[in-house]
Design a protein around this motif. Structure first.
Motif, PDB file in Angstrom:
ATOM      1  N   GLN A  28      22.573  14.226 -16.394  1.00  0.00           N
ATOM      2  CA  GLN A  28      21.984  13.119 -17.147  1.00  0.00           C
ATOM      3  C   GLN A  28      22.982  11.985 -17.358  1.00  0.00           C
ATOM      4  O   GLN A  28      22.621  10.804 -17.301  1.00  0.00           O
ATOM      5  N   LYS A  29      24.251  12.348 -17.610  1.00  0.00           N
ATOM      6  CA  LYS A  29      25.272  11.316 -17.801  1.00  0.00           C
ATOM      7  C   LYS A  29      25.498  10.512 -16.522  1.00  0.00           C
ATOM      8  O   LYS A  29      25.868   9.334 -16.578  1.00  0.00           O
ATOM      9  N   LEU A  30      25.285  11.138 -15.367  1.00  0.00           N
ATOM     10  CA  LEU A  30      25.461  10.457 -14.090  1.00  0.00           C
ATOM     11  C   LEU A  30      24.226   9.667 -13.666  1.00  0.00           C
ATOM     12  O   LEU A  30      24.217   9.056 -12.594  1.00  0.00           O
ATOM     13  N   GLY A  31      23.181   9.670 -14.487  1.00  0.00           N
ATOM     14  CA  GLY A  31      21.969   8.910 -14.191  1.00  0.00           C
ATOM     15  C   GLY A  31      21.060   9.571 -13.186  1.00  0.00           C
ATOM     16  O   GLY A  31      20.234   8.889 -12.566  1.00  0.00           O
ATOM     17  N   LEU A  32      21.182  10.879 -13.023  1.00  0.00           N
ATOM     18  CA  LEU A  32      20.341  11.602 -12.069  1.00  0.00           C
ATOM     19  C   LEU A  32      19.058  12.080 -12.732  1.00  0.00           C
ATOM     20  O   LEU A  32      19.031  12.374 -13.935  1.00  0.00           O
ATOM     21  N   ALA A  33      18.008  12.146 -11.939  1.00  0.00           N
ATOM     22  CA  ALA A  33      16.779  12.786 -12.418  1.00  0.00           C
ATOM     23  C   ALA A  33      17.000  14.299 -12.385  1.00  0.00           C
ATOM     24  O   ALA A  33      17.487  14.839 -11.377  1.00  0.00           O
ATOM     25  N   VAL A  34      16.650  14.975 -13.461  1.00  0.00           N
ATOM     26  CA  VAL A  34      16.930  16.404 -13.588  1.00  0.00           C
ATOM     27  C   VAL A  34      15.613  17.159 -13.746  1.00  0.00           C
ATOM     28  O   VAL A  34      14.736  16.741 -14.501  1.00  0.00           O
ATOM     29  N   GLU A  35      15.515  18.258 -13.037  1.00  0.00           N
ATOM     30  CA  GLU A  35      14.326  19.105 -13.106  1.00  0.00           C
ATOM     31  C   GLU A  35      14.756  20.564 -13.138  1.00  0.00           C
ATOM     32  O   GLU A  35      15.697  20.957 -12.454  1.00  0.00           O
ATOM     33  N   VAL A  36      14.070  21.356 -13.960  1.00  0.00           N
ATOM     34  CA  VAL A  36      14.338  22.793 -14.041  1.00  0.00           C
ATOM     35  C   VAL A  36      13.073  23.525 -13.600  1.00  0.00           C
ATOM     36  O   VAL A  36      12.009  23.338 -14.184  1.00  0.00           O
ATOM     37  N   VAL A  37      13.197  24.331 -12.551  1.00  0.00           N
ATOM     38  CA  VAL A  37      12.071  25.103 -12.035  1.00  0.00           C
ATOM     39  C   VAL A  37      12.273  26.565 -12.445  1.00  0.00           C
ATOM     40  O   VAL A  37      13.222  27.205 -11.994  1.00  0.00           O
ATOM     41  N   PRO A  38      11.437  27.095 -13.325  1.00  0.00           N
ATOM     42  CA  PRO A  38      11.631  28.480 -13.781  1.00  0.00           C
ATOM     43  C   PRO A  38      11.429  29.475 -12.656  1.00  0.00           C
ATOM     44  O   PRO A  38      10.766  29.194 -11.655  1.00  0.00           O
ATOM     45  N   GLY A  39      11.983  30.656 -12.846  1.00  0.00           N
ATOM     46  CA  GLY A  39      11.865  31.716 -11.858  1.00  0.00           C
ATOM     47  C   GLY A  39      11.545  33.048 -12.501  1.00  0.00           C
ATOM     48  O   GLY A  39      11.538  33.184 -13.730  1.00  0.00           O
ATOM     49  N   VAL A  40      11.286  34.055 -11.681  1.00  0.00           N
ATOM     50  CA  VAL A  40      11.003  35.406 -12.161  1.00  0.00           C
ATOM     51  C   VAL A  40      12.324  36.038 -12.578  1.00  0.00           C
ATOM     52  O   VAL A  40      13.247  36.166 -11.766  1.00  0.00           O
ATOM     53  N   SER A  41      12.439  36.428 -13.836  1.00  0.00           N
ATOM     54  CA  SER A  41      13.689  37.001 -14.327  1.00  0.00           C
ATOM     55  C   SER A  41      13.828  38.449 -13.893  1.00  0.00           C
ATOM     56  O   SER A  41      12.845  39.129 -13.567  1.00  0.00           O
ATOM     57  N   ALA A  42      15.054  38.936 -13.914  1.00  0.00           N
ATOM     58  CA  ALA A  42      15.306  40.337 -13.571  1.00  0.00           C
ATOM     59  C   ALA A  42      14.661  41.267 -14.588  1.00  0.00           C
ATOM     60  O   ALA A  42      14.215  42.368 -14.245  1.00  0.00           O
ATOM     61  N   VAL A  43      14.569  40.831 -15.838  1.00  0.00           N
ATOM     62  CA  VAL A  43      13.932  41.659 -16.871  1.00  0.00           C
ATOM     63  C   VAL A  43      12.464  41.885 -16.540  1.00  0.00           C
ATOM     64  O   VAL A  43      11.954  43.007 -16.611  1.00  0.00           O
TER      65      VAL A  43
END
Length: 367
Positions: A101-116
């Protein structure tokens, strides 16, 4: 347009347990940062473009990764950083997110299947139930020292810790109130071909870990919800009921699991790799000859009977009958007929009609 960094959960290990969105982001990426030690290589090879840059995270420092983010911001690159399981669980996501975010990039988080979740699915158990345990405690390697405090709640626990510290974990679980017959599931590399998933109890946990030679980071599930129950078969009379297999399950049984998963997303994957979107072609206006024929067809007027054509000895003549029916003619069902017949050209008649008899003029009878 700016650069984009996507933190993608690659799932617990198996290449076909990545989400559709995660696979799509890999196919779009210019650079993929991943660690072969925790993410299946097939997951990257199957989805990444041939010209994509692959960066082994285990061979670079955090400073070099930050330099990559700067390059992505300057060159407007699409970067994917793969995480084992889900990025929000023990993934160090917060620092990376803030740096981008500080570098001015678009950020996205794609969730995944957890080991639990994968371990619970592997043993066929839900980790929270209304009658046994309604909560789940997750603790990572850094929180292993507080296991005794968490165990005091008596609910289901998921502990990610080194297998070499199993003895210490057993002591803390006992101190927290778990008896020795408490069910425990030990999982290592779950969903991979060389996975280890073993059922045991708290009293036999150390022996189980030594038997399978688990000394690296291992996942321990602890709680009464994991206690095995007697399996029941659905039967009707003396014959077991055979469950109907879906079309997808039959397809997956014929092919490998990976082939079945990749074929489901093949179309959009190829589109993402091409990185070009063809402009939509305008649809031509509808020119349906049947509708035009129906719209242009006009009901023919009822032909009136001339008064001169009525015989003199035919009796009194009704003026309404001479001029034609008083009500307008009912429209014919032309839609179905027009669809069957071909449009024809109708020419108007050039023969003049005889003028109709005047209403005031009456026919005289012969005396």
């Amino acid at each position: 347009m700016t650069g984009r960094v996507s933190f993608v959960g690659a799932g617990p290990g198996a290449a076909d347990l990545i989400t559709v969105r995660g696979a799509k982001r890999i196919a779009e990426a210019d650079v993929v940062v991943w660690s072969p030690a925790v993410v299946e290589a097939e997951c990257v090879r199957e989805h990444a473009r041939a010209d994509a840059e692959l960066l082994d995270f285990s061979r670079v420092s955090e400073a070099e990764v930050v330099d990559l983010y700067r390059r992505a911001s300057a060159s407007k690159l699409k970067v994917v950083r793969l995480h084992a399981g889900d990025p929000s669980l023990w993934g160090g996501l917060r620092e990376q997110h803030e740096t981008c975010q500080k570098l001015g990039l678009a950020v996205e988080v794609v969730p995944g299947v957890s080991a639990v979740s994968a371990v619970g699915a592997s043993v066929g158990r839900e980790l929270t139930t209304s009658d046994v345990a309604q909560s789940l405690v997750l603790t990572g390697p850094e929180g292993a020292e507080h296991v005794a405090e968490f165990a005091a709640h008596g609910t289901t626990m998921a502990i990610s810790a080194s297998g070499a510290r199993t003895g210490r974990i057993v002591e803390q679980l006992r101190a927290g109130g778990y008896p020795d017959d408490t069910p425990v599931v030990v999982a290592y590399k779950v969903s991979l071909p060389d996975e280890t998933v073993a059922r045991t109890t708290l009293g036999e946990l150390e022996a189980c870990v030594k038997e399978h030679k688990l000394y690296r980071t291992t996942l321990f599930l602890v709680g009464e919800v994991l206690r095995p129950t007697t399996a029941r078969r659905a039967v009707v009379g003396d014959e077991p009921v055979r469950r109907t297999r879906s079309k997808w399950s039959m397809r997956a049984s014929r092919d490998s699991a990976s082939v079945a998963a990749w074929s489901a997303v093949h179309d959009w994957q190829e589109t993402a790799r091409a990185r070009r979107i063809a402009p939509a072609k305008p649809k031509p206006e509808s020119t349906d000859p049947v509708l035009e024929l129906v719209a242009g067809e006009v009901a023919e007027p009822a032909e009136t009977v001339p008064a001169d054509s009525v015989p003199a000895d035919s009796g009194p003549v009704d003026s309404a009958a001479v001029e034609g029916p008083a009500e307008p003619p009912r429209p014919k069902p032309t839609v179905a007929a027009a669809a069957k017949r071909k449009p024809t050209t109708v020419q108007a008649s050039t023969t003049p009609r005889k003028p109709a008899a005047s209403r005031a003029k009456k026919t005289k009878r012969a005396t």
